[in-house]
Design a protein around this motif. Structure first.
Motif, mmCIF file in Angstrom:
data_model
loop_
_atom_site.group_PDB
_atom_site.id
_atom_site.type_symbol
_atom_site.label_atom_id
_atom_site.label_comp_id
_atom_site.label_asym_id
_atom_site.label_seq_id
_atom_site.Cartn_x
_atom_site.Cartn_y
_atom_site.Cartn_z
ATOM 1 N N ILE A 398 0.900 -1.261 -0.014
ATOM 2 C CA ILE A 398 -0.159 -0.157 -0.079
ATOM 3 C C ILE A 398 0.789 1.079 0.084
ATOM 4 O O ILE A 398 0.638 1.942 -0.695
ATOM 5 C CB ILE A 398 -0.905 -0.044 1.260
ATOM 6 N N THR A 399 1.798 1.188 0.794
ATOM 7 C CA THR A 399 2.920 2.432 1.089
ATOM 8 C C THR A 399 3.358 2.693 -0.522
ATOM 9 O O THR A 399 3.502 3.949 -0.791
ATOM 10 C CB THR A 399 3.835 2.285 2.209
ATOM 11 N N LYS A 400 3.925 1.679 -1.225
ATOM 12 C CA LYS A 400 4.473 2.062 -2.432
ATOM 13 C C LYS A 400 3.703 2.257 -3.642
ATOM 14 O O LYS A 400 3.930 3.225 -4.210
ATOM 15 C CB LYS A 400 5.308 0.644 -2.933
ATOM 16 N N LEU A 401 2.248 1.887 -3.417
ATOM 17 C CA LEU A 401 1.352 2.201 -4.216
ATOM 18 C C LEU A 401 0.966 3.784 -4.173
ATOM 19 O O LEU A 401 0.818 4.467 -5.085
ATOM 20 C CB LEU A 401 0.187 1.509 -4.238
ATOM 21 N N MET A 402 0.920 4.069 -2.769
ATOM 22 C CA MET A 402 0.705 5.722 -2.387
ATOM 23 C C MET A 402 1.862 6.643 -2.868
ATOM 24 O O MET A 402 1.545 7.614 -3.570
ATOM 25 C CB MET A 402 0.618 5.694 -0.963
ATOM 26 N N ASP A 403 3.244 6.078 -2.568
ATOM 27 C CA ASP A 403 4.445 6.856 -3.241
ATOM 28 C C ASP A 403 4.135 6.924 -4.760
ATOM 29 O O ASP A 403 4.572 8.006 -5.586
ATOM 30 C CB ASP A 403 5.698 6.127 -2.880
ATOM 31 N N LEU A 404 3.766 5.874 -5.549
ATOM 32 C CA LEU A 404 3.864 5.758 -6.944
ATOM 33 C C LEU A 404 2.763 6.805 -7.447
ATOM 34 O O LEU A 404 2.744 7.629 -8.500
ATOM 35 C CB LEU A 404 3.621 4.236 -7.403
ATOM 36 N N SER A 405 1.471 6.663 -6.621
ATOM 37 C CA SER A 405 0.210 7.591 -7.090
ATOM 38 C C SER A 405 0.949 9.013 -6.944
ATOM 39 O O SER A 405 0.650 9.868 -7.882
ATOM 40 C CB SER A 405 -0.871 7.057 -6.350
ATOM 41 N N ASN A 406 1.352 9.322 -5.941
ATOM 42 C CA ASN A 406 1.788 10.830 -5.786
ATOM 43 C C ASN A 406 2.942 10.968 -6.808
ATOM 44 O O ASN A 406 2.882 12.239 -7.140
ATOM 45 C CB ASN A 406 2.394 11.021 -4.344
ATOM 46 N N GLN A 407 3.808 10.289 -7.097
ATOM 47 C CA GLN A 407 4.755 10.723 -8.057
ATOM 48 C C GLN A 407 4.212 10.729 -9.466
ATOM 49 O O GLN A 407 4.258 11.850 -10.135
ATOM 50 C CB GLN A 407 5.763 9.604 -8.100
ATOM 51 N N LEU A 408 3.323 9.865 -9.840
ATOM 52 C CA LEU A 408 2.604 10.066 -11.078
ATOM 53 C C LEU A 408 1.643 11.390 -11.108
ATOM 54 O O LEU A 408 1.450 11.881 -12.289
ATOM 55 C CB LEU A 408 1.823 8.857 -11.470
ATOM 56 N N LYS A 409 1.073 11.794 -10.158
ATOM 57 C CA LYS A 409 0.316 12.781 -10.040
ATOM 58 C C LYS A 409 1.128 13.783 -10.219
ATOM 59 O O LYS A 409 0.652 15.037 -11.097
ATOM 60 C CB LYS A 409 -0.314 12.815 -8.679
ATOM 61 N N GLU A 410 2.424 14.099 -9.614
ATOM 62 C CA GLU A 410 3.100 15.418 -9.836
ATOM 63 C C GLU A 410 3.732 15.272 -11.385
ATOM 64 O O GLU A 410 3.854 16.319 -11.675
ATOM 65 C CB GLU A 410 4.437 15.110 -8.958
ATOM 66 N N MET A 411 3.696 14.102 -12.172
ATOM 67 C CA MET A 411 3.905 14.249 -13.439
ATOM 68 C C MET A 411 2.990 14.416 -14.231
ATOM 69 O O MET A 411 2.970 14.413 -15.585
ATOM 70 C CB MET A 411 4.850 12.648 -13.687
ATOM 71 N N GLY A 412 1.593 14.568 -13.726
ATOM 72 C CA GLY A 412 0.699 14.924 -14.478
ATOM 73 C C GLY A 412 -0.192 13.527 -14.860
ATOM 74 O O GLY A 412 -1.198 13.822 -15.824
ATOM 75 N N TYR A 413 -0.031 12.623 -14.207
ATOM 76 C CA TYR A 413 -0.579 11.350 -14.653
ATOM 77 C C TYR A 413 -1.839 11.046 -13.593
ATOM 78 O O TYR A 413 -1.285 11.034 -12.312
ATOM 79 C CB TYR A 413 0.115 10.330 -14.976
ATOM 80 N N ALA A 414 -3.112 10.655 -13.757
ATOM 81 C CA ALA A 414 -3.884 10.266 -12.636
ATOM 82 C C ALA A 414 -3.972 8.918 -12.555
ATOM 83 O O ALA A 414 -4.552 8.010 -13.210
ATOM 84 C CB ALA A 414 -5.520 10.777 -13.067
ATOM 85 N N PHE A 415 -3.265 8.311 -11.667
ATOM 86 C CA PHE A 415 -3.225 7.030 -11.557
ATOM 87 C C PHE A 415 -4.437 6.375 -10.751
ATOM 88 O O PHE A 415 -5.000 7.095 -9.906
ATOM 89 C CB PHE A 415 -2.176 6.417 -10.589
ATOM 90 N N PRO A 416 -5.027 5.236 -11.084
ATOM 91 C CA PRO A 416 -6.503 4.702 -10.452
ATOM 92 C C PRO A 416 -6.227 4.615 -8.981
ATOM 93 O O PRO A 416 -5.329 4.177 -8.411
ATOM 94 C CB PRO A 416 -6.521 3.588 -11.125
ATOM 95 N N LYS A 417 -7.448 4.882 -8.334
ATOM 96 C CA LYS A 417 -7.376 4.524 -6.918
ATOM 97 C C LYS A 417 -7.680 3.104 -6.566
ATOM 98 O O LYS A 417 -8.551 2.563 -7.359
ATOM 99 C CB LYS A 417 -8.621 5.547 -6.189
#
Length: 617
Positions: A398-417
């Motif tokens: 879960i923690t890795k997915l949260m970090d991944l989601s935050n990073q992709l968001k910063e890069m302009g991508y909406a990672f699925p919840k």
């Protein structure tokens, strides 16, 4: 890092692994990775597959410290001689750490050394000095990873009694020599684990997957089996390989070579027209490979780009139809296929002349889907009957997915919840094709490693509840063991004890890491040696990954990655934003980010570090 891990100190013990940008420590439950510049070796050093203890500190800027090397994997270490003032040191490859040298040697020489412990200090004693010749490239990989290359006299003695299969060996086997049987492999393949057949039924398809019956020749507790256990896997270099089994077996008697009777373990699966598995059967068999085909030929035949016998083309078309159905069904149920590019070495007159991106041919998918179907069928059958070696892939943390989601968001991508494999695949397909591979690599870093295990854990990426490896017993020891487990289960005979399987799992997990590291190292050496010929030549490149000190550039004219330090960008001082994977010039406000194109030229290579330094043009 996520807020949950902020300022957290973790003491861990596991296997040390050196990667391109990170050092990792792999435990039974987790993999801990940190960028190389934030790993403190203190007064020690570690190499691939050493057992170590380390302290990881999760903070705003995570860091780690090596506390102790519990057990060294290799008695010998490969590295360079360094001279500082009047003192000589030994610097192990891929580890920026100096060990005092016992004696003297020429500065800059690549050597093999033995690490000697004297009181609380380690010394390096030179055992061998290498010349800088491409003829030594594979030897250096072999020495660095202590890969066994010779077979013992006991193995050679057992081989003398193993001969071509004959009528005595055929007793009690299903005879499939009347089928059209083909193999599809790379052009340079020598060991053929698998062959396939297909029939169209009234209400679907019948698939035959014939796997080399290695277990018939490699008996329990034999010298050959003990040797295979120690090696774990065959090791493949760009221009050669080190087989797990003696070549008499791997390249000939076990191998499903063309136009010879061979012993196989066959999985027969009946599918309906939608790809649902309706029934299956396992049987020891005799087969004869009628056509040794290559991936390129099959692809060209299916696309009318080469002369191809009409009956053979029709046969391949049937395989293509079933493979498409199975592939579509797999993704519908939740398989994940990261778009990770692979390199292929072009060899001319035994010399590597180019490296290109491996094409994504549907002919690969034919073999992939049929092998997946066979592996899954074996796993499903064994699942409720006995304990066996599984191939598992745990869900991302879960923690890795949260970090991944935050990073992709910063890069302009909406990672699925709340992402599962199916949602992640849909997300990957939504990314523009030019950046799909780059984003896939970022996602891969957040995933767990696939591994061998006895635990009943599904395979996340494939979306399979049960999965195993059955289809490559010539080159993978786990597959050989699964063959033996399946045969014992079918005959209701005594099977492996839990304790014995635990020792096998522990060994193959370690050997897989070593094999993987050796193969990557061999490729890096050959790529660096090739690029050495192009120092100063201008290449078009793409930024594929960024770290605190610089960025990795994938060359377009040659499928090779090099490193461009931020300090090489002389027009400005650049600030690195990790989450956004971008740098911004303080004065010019110029931006470099993932996927951007950039012209570069190689300025320096370190062949045995596998490192290519670039500068911008």
């Amino acid at each position: 890092m996520s807020k949950k891990n902020k300022s957290k100190r973790i003491y861990i013990k596991g296997l040390f692994k050196i990667e391109k940008t990170h050092y990792s420590i792999i435990t039974d439950k987790n993999t801990y990775s940190i960028e190389k510049e934030f790993f403190d070796f203190s007064d020690k050093f570690a190499q691939d597959s050493d057992e170590v203890e380390a302290l990881f500190i999760w903070a705003k800027h995570p860091k780690a410290k090596l506390l102790n090397v519990v057990k060294r994997y290799n008695e010998y270490v490969v590295g360079y001689i360094k001279k500082i003032n009047s003192n000589y040191f030994f610097e192990p490859l891929k580890t920026k750490f100096l060990v005092k040298l016992s004696g003297q040697a020429e500065e800059g020489k690549l050597v093999k050394a033995r690490i000697i412990q004297q009181k609380n200090t380690e010394f390096a004693k030179i055992v061998e000095v290498y010349s800088n010749s491409s003829l030594n490239d594979e030897l250096i990989v072999i020495d660095k990873y202590s890969l066994p290359t010779e077979f013992s006299p006991e193995v050679e003695k057992e081989l003398q009694s193993i001969n071509e299969p004959n009528e005595k060996d055929f007793i009690g086997r299903s005879d499939f020599r009347n089928l059209r049987t083909i193999t599809i492999d790379g052009a340079d393949a020598k060991d053929f684990d698998d062959a396939i057949d297909i029939e169209f039924l009234k209400n679907g398809y019948r698939l035959y997957v014939h796997i080399a019956d290695v277990s018939y020749y490699v008996k329990d507790n034999s010298a050959i089996e003990k040797s295979a256990f120690e090696r774990g896997f065959s090791v493949y270099f760009p221009q050669s390989n080190i087989p797990m089994l003696p070549r008499k077996l791997s390249d000939d008697i076990c191998s499903l070579v063309p136009d010879k009777d061979r012993l196989a373990f066959t999985v027969i699966i009946d599918f309906d027209k939608k790809g649902n598995r309706k029934s299956f059967k396992f049987t020891k068999s005799i087969i004869r490979n009628k056509n040794r085909l290559t991936y390129d030929f099959v692809e060209n035949c299916l696309n009318d780009l080469v002369d191809c016998e009409e009956n053979l083309k029709s046969y391949l078309q049937k395989m293509k139809i079933l493979a498409k159905i199975l592939r579509a069904r797999r993704f519908l149920k939740g398989s994940l296929d990261l778009d990770i590019k692979e390199a292929t070495f072009i060899i001319n007159n035994n010399e590597i002349v180019n490296v290109i991106q491996k094409p994504r041919l549907f002919s690969y998918s034919i073999i992939e889907e049929f092998m997946l179907a066979a592996n899954k069928t074996v796993a499903d059958y064994l699942n409720n009957k006995t304990i066996f070696l599984r191939r598992i892939h745990e869900k991302p943390q879960i923690t890795k997915l949260m970090d991944l989601s935050n990073q992709l968001k910063e890069m302009g991508y909406a990672f699925p919840k709340k992402p599962n494999a199916k949602k992640m695949q849909k997300f990957i397909w939504s990314i523009e094709e030019t950046k799909r591979s780059i984003i896939s690599k970022i996602i891969l870093k957040s995933m767990e490693r696939a591994e061998y295990s006895l635990e009943e854990i599904p395979h996340f990426a494939l979306g399979f509840e049960n999965y195993t490896h059955f289809t490559s017993p010539i080159r993978r020891f786990p597959d050989l063991i699964v063959h033996k487990i399946l045969q014992a289960t079918l005959l209701n005979k005594k099977n492996y004890s839990h304790k014995r399987l635990e020792s096998i799992v522990k060994q193959v997990q370690k050997r897989e890491l070593i094999t993987e590291a050796a193969e990557y190292f061999a490729k890096d050496i050959k790529q660096a040696r090739l690029i050495e010929k192009y120092i100063g030549k201008i290449f078009n490149g793409t930024i594929v990954y960024m770290i605190g000190s610089g960025m990795f550039i994938e060359l377009k004219e040659m499928f090779v990655e090099g490193f461009l330090s931020y300090s090489a960008l002389k027009d400005d001082f650049y600030t690195f934003f990790d989450q956004k994977q971008m740098i911004i010039g303080r004065k010019t406000k110029k931006i470099f980010r993932l996927g951007d194109s950039i012209k570069v030229k190689p300025i320096k290579v370190d062949i045995y570090e596998g490192k290519i330094d670039l500068e911008p043009v």
